[in-house]
Design an enzyme around this catalytic site. Structure first.
Site, mmCIF file in Angstrom:
data_model
loop_
_atom_site.group_PDB
_atom_site.id
_atom_site.type_symbol
_atom_site.label_atom_id
_atom_site.label_comp_id
_atom_site.label_asym_id
_atom_site.label_seq_id
_atom_site.Cartn_x
_atom_site.Cartn_y
_atom_site.Cartn_z
ATOM 1 C CD GLU A 142 -21.432 96.206 -32.348
ATOM 2 O OE1 GLU A 142 -20.264 96.587 -32.191
ATOM 3 O OE2 GLU A 142 -21.724 95.132 -32.893
ATOM 4 C CD GLU A 300 -23.189 95.634 -37.206
ATOM 5 O OE1 GLU A 300 -22.133 95.006 -37.002
ATOM 6 O OE2 GLU A 300 -23.330 96.830 -36.914
HETATM 7 C C1 GAL Z 1 -19.616 95.653 -35.372
HETATM 8 C C2 GAL Z 1 -19.960 97.102 -35.674
HETATM 9 C C3 GAL Z 1 -19.875 97.399 -37.151
HETATM 10 C C4 GAL Z 1 -18.586 96.883 -37.697
HETATM 11 C C5 GAL Z 1 -18.461 95.407 -37.414
HETATM 12 C C6 GAL Z 1 -17.153 94.827 -37.930
HETATM 13 O O1 GAL Z 1 -19.241 95.486 -34.058
HETATM 14 O O2 GAL Z 1 -21.250 97.421 -35.232
HETATM 15 O O3 GAL Z 1 -19.950 98.775 -37.353
HETATM 16 O O4 GAL Z 1 -17.562 97.598 -37.122
HETATM 17 O O5 GAL Z 1 -18.500 95.194 -36.031
HETATM 18 O O6 GAL Z 1 -16.046 95.337 -37.259
#
Ligand code: GAL
Length: 664
Positions: A142, A300
């Site tokens: 990110e 994700e």
């Molecule tokens: C995303 C990040 C993950 C995890 C998730 C929940 O932004 O890529 O590593 O942190 O949020 O906080």
């Protein structure tokens, strides 16, 4: 099709790994993403590398037919690095080095950070290129921040400006530094504009561009190494949907495909009456697809309640699946849930995964497994299908940034402006392509450009040609106000679009807070203008709606101009009522000859993927009520096979995919 989870084996004892792999395999998962925060486990001390633990995990996963995407671990530098090379850490605007910890705390200009990043990536690439179940890479994690104000970044910014403007005279002229006596004699006089609301708007816009470019450049260096050492692996990055601070078109250029992180469940009330589609998640998906005009992955995705200190609501039964179908419907070719198992330690103890802290395969795991089973069931149908649509919305980072720097009026929000038209198109069951200013317009019957604040001359020319040739164009307030260096055009608005729109805006005004101006359209319907109004007079255009207010009733709120073979619409205000946009979009669709295959009921989303022989219609019920959808006769039902009827009942959060063969 790739389906899986973000996996952090280093958070658990070795003894657990085998069971994890077994459970993943029985859920039908075939991919994991790992290692994006594991630099210190791979290089525990400077120059000493240790990959055996990851080899062991990869080996176990391979035995269970699971492949892996590895993250380059540069989002979290090891503690030893910050200690030994403090210049690796970014400096805040008050001149203080960031305290090591959290993540994304590096300075992109730091020589140490760059060299050590290059070395770990090279070493990883050499090592993992030989491991057969590694299939791809995610660069960093990110991208976004930090903004570094150190002396080297400052110098690099001055160099970047020099490169761009060539001479200081040209920079002064382009940025309009005659105002407030801000003229520069030498490059080294140029400051970092540390307050976006008070510094020279052109310099602020260049600083945003520079910060974005630093991320792109850093990624580019990583890609170069991986391309050379791992030619068979794909390379992607996990984008953040509508995150505004990086030009995502630029960031996507070096990648094979875009991936993004989809977290649509927060603190909303799932039982509310509004029956809203998850518009944010679909617009984000379309923005992501638009970056390369290509299908994307989810790297994700929400599994359970998310939050660092306190968390939001849990996914209700059916939601894990529904959220996944929504992405599949908008062009996802891979779905990965964040995360496999909720960690018992660290800042994200409350960011819940498919499994809880206890590691048991319960409801969320079972729902993800069912989703995976269904996706595998239809994967042959989905393979090589794409979204094809004749409606597009321009999404422009320069305009986003210029709107942040000078919004024009209180509450002007670029993404909200786009959403008004986007949501109305979705409610009609029409897919939308999101495109950049430089895209080929001739593919589309409708192009919408909301708040295209920074308008390039070349785009204005393209729009004019597009409409002349029969295109339908819709634009609105604050479009075409500024040039590329964030300076107002010195021609009467709508400036370069005057001919094509057939209107003139000699004056404009903010509408005071808590004030609404009634407008009436040609059908006699009344709506209310809020926040801002252009004082539009028509030259050649037709008035479709005008103001019903003393002093202002000579001005149009909505116009349409016949120009060449096409039509150009202009909306000079924000209308409070959503159905104004529904009506407008319905008329424009009619005007362009685009019609939807299915007009969805409230709260149901329709999206279509297709190839040369068939269309696949995804029906997604975003509400907690049953919904009835009429489908074309002869449609084949792909998921809930028993319902071979003309009307489909969607259960609460229910989904369906139907197939219609194309007549060849
Ligand atoms: C995303 C990040 C993950 C995890 C998730 C929940 O932004 O890529 O590593 O942190 O949020 O906080």
């Amino acid at each position: 099709m790739y389906i899986g989870v973000d996996y952090y084996p280093e958070h658990w004892s070795k003894e657990r790994w085998e069971l994890d792999a077994l459970l993943m395999h029985s859920a039908g998962f075939n991919v994991v993403r790992m290692a994006e925060f594991s630099w210190v486990f791979m290089e525990p001390e400077e120059g000493k590398f240790q990959f055996d633990w990851l080899d062991e995990v990869l080996d176990l996963l391979a035995k269970h037919e699971i492949q892996a995407i590895l993250g380059t671990p540069t989002a979290v530098m090891p503690a030893w690095m910050a200690k030994k090379y403090p210049d690796s850490l970014a400096v805040d605007k008050y001149g203080n080095r960031l305290v090591w910890g959290v993540r994304k705390n590096n300075c992109f200009s730091s020589m140490s950070y760059n060299l050590l990043s290059e070395r770990i990536i090279k070493t990883m690439a050499e090592h993992f290129s030989k491991i057969s179940n590694v299939i791809g890479w995610q660069i960093d994690n990110e991208f976004g921040g930090p903004i570094c104000y150190c002396e080297i970044c400052h110098k690099n910014f001055q160099e970047w400006l020099k490169n761009k403007y060539q001479s200081i005279e040209n920079l002064n002229k382009s940025l309009g530094t005659h105002f407030w006596g801000h003229k520069f004699n030498y490059w080294n006089e140029i400051p970092i504009p540390d307050d976006m609301n008070t510094h020279n708007p052109g310099l602020c816009l260049d600083w945003k561009r520079f910060c974005s470019w630093m991320n792109v450049k850093f990624q580019h260096n990583q890609v170069k190494i991986l391309r050379e050492l791992c030619p068979k692996h794909f390379i992607t990055h996990n984008f953040m949907g509508l995150y505004p601070d990086i030009n995502y078109y630029d960031l996507s250029e070096d990648l094979d495909h875009v991936s993004w992180d989809n977290y649509p469940v927060w603190k909303d009330n799932p039982f509310n009456e509004k029956q809203e589609i998850f518009y944010g998640a679909s617009l984000s998906a379309d923005v992501m697809r638009g970056l390369k005009q290509k299908n994307f992955w989810i790297m994700e995705q929400t599994a359970g309640p998310g939050g660092w200190g306190s968390f939001g609501r849990n996914t209700l039964p059916g939601e894990i699946k529904k959220i996944s179908y929504q992405q599949l419907a908008h062009g996802a070719d891979g779905i990965i849930w964040f995360r496999w198992r909720t960690c018992t330690a660290g800042r994200e103890q409350y960011w819940h995964g498919l499994l809880g802290h206890d590691g048991k395969p319960l409801r969320r795991y079972k729902e993800a497994a069912e989703t995976s089973r269904e996706f595998h069931m239809i994967e042959n149908e989905i393979k090589d299908t794409a979204i094809k649509t004749q409606a597009a919305i321009i999404y422009d980072y320069d305009s986003i940034w210029a709107t942040q720097i000078q919004p024009s009026f209180d509450g002007n929000n670029y993404v909200e402006n786009i959403h008004r038209y986007y949501n109305a198109l979705l409610r009609q069951g029409i897919n939308v392509d999101i495109i950049k200013q430089d895209e080929d317009f001739s593919k589309y019957k409708i192009i919408i450009a909301s708040s295209l604040y920074i308008l390039k001359k070349s785009t204005a020319d393209k729009i004019t040609t597009y409409v002349k040739n029969g295109g339908i164009f819709l634009t609105d307030f604050r479009s075409g106000v500024k040039n590329e260096t964030n300076i107002c055009y010195d021609i009467t608005l709508p400036g370069l679009l005057t001919d094509v729109l057939g209107i003139e805006i000699e004056e404009y005004s903010a509408i005071p807070l808590n004030t609404e101006y009634p407008i009436k359209n040609v059908d006699g319907n009344e709506y209310h203008a809020i926040k801002y109004m252009d004082w539009i007079t028509v030259k050649n255009a037709e008035v479709l709606a005008n103001y019903q207010v003393q002093y202002l009733n000579n001005f149009a709120a909505l116009t349409k101009n016949n120009f060449g073979k096409g039509r150009a619409y202009y909306a000079g205000t924000i209308i409070k009522e959503e159905n104004f946009y529904d009506e407008l979009i319905e008329n424009i669709l009619k005007d362009s000859g685009i019609s939807s295959v299915i007009k969805p009921p409230l709260g149901v989303e329709i999206s279509i993927r297709q190839d040369s022989s068939k269309i696949l219609i995804f029906l997604i019920n975003h509400t907690i009520n049953k919904k009835e959808v009429k489908v074309p006769s002869g449609a084949e039902i792909l998921i809930n096979l028993e319902r071979i009827k003309d009307t489909i009942i969607l259960e609460p959060f229910g989904v369906e995919v139907i197939k219609i063969k194309k007549v060849l």
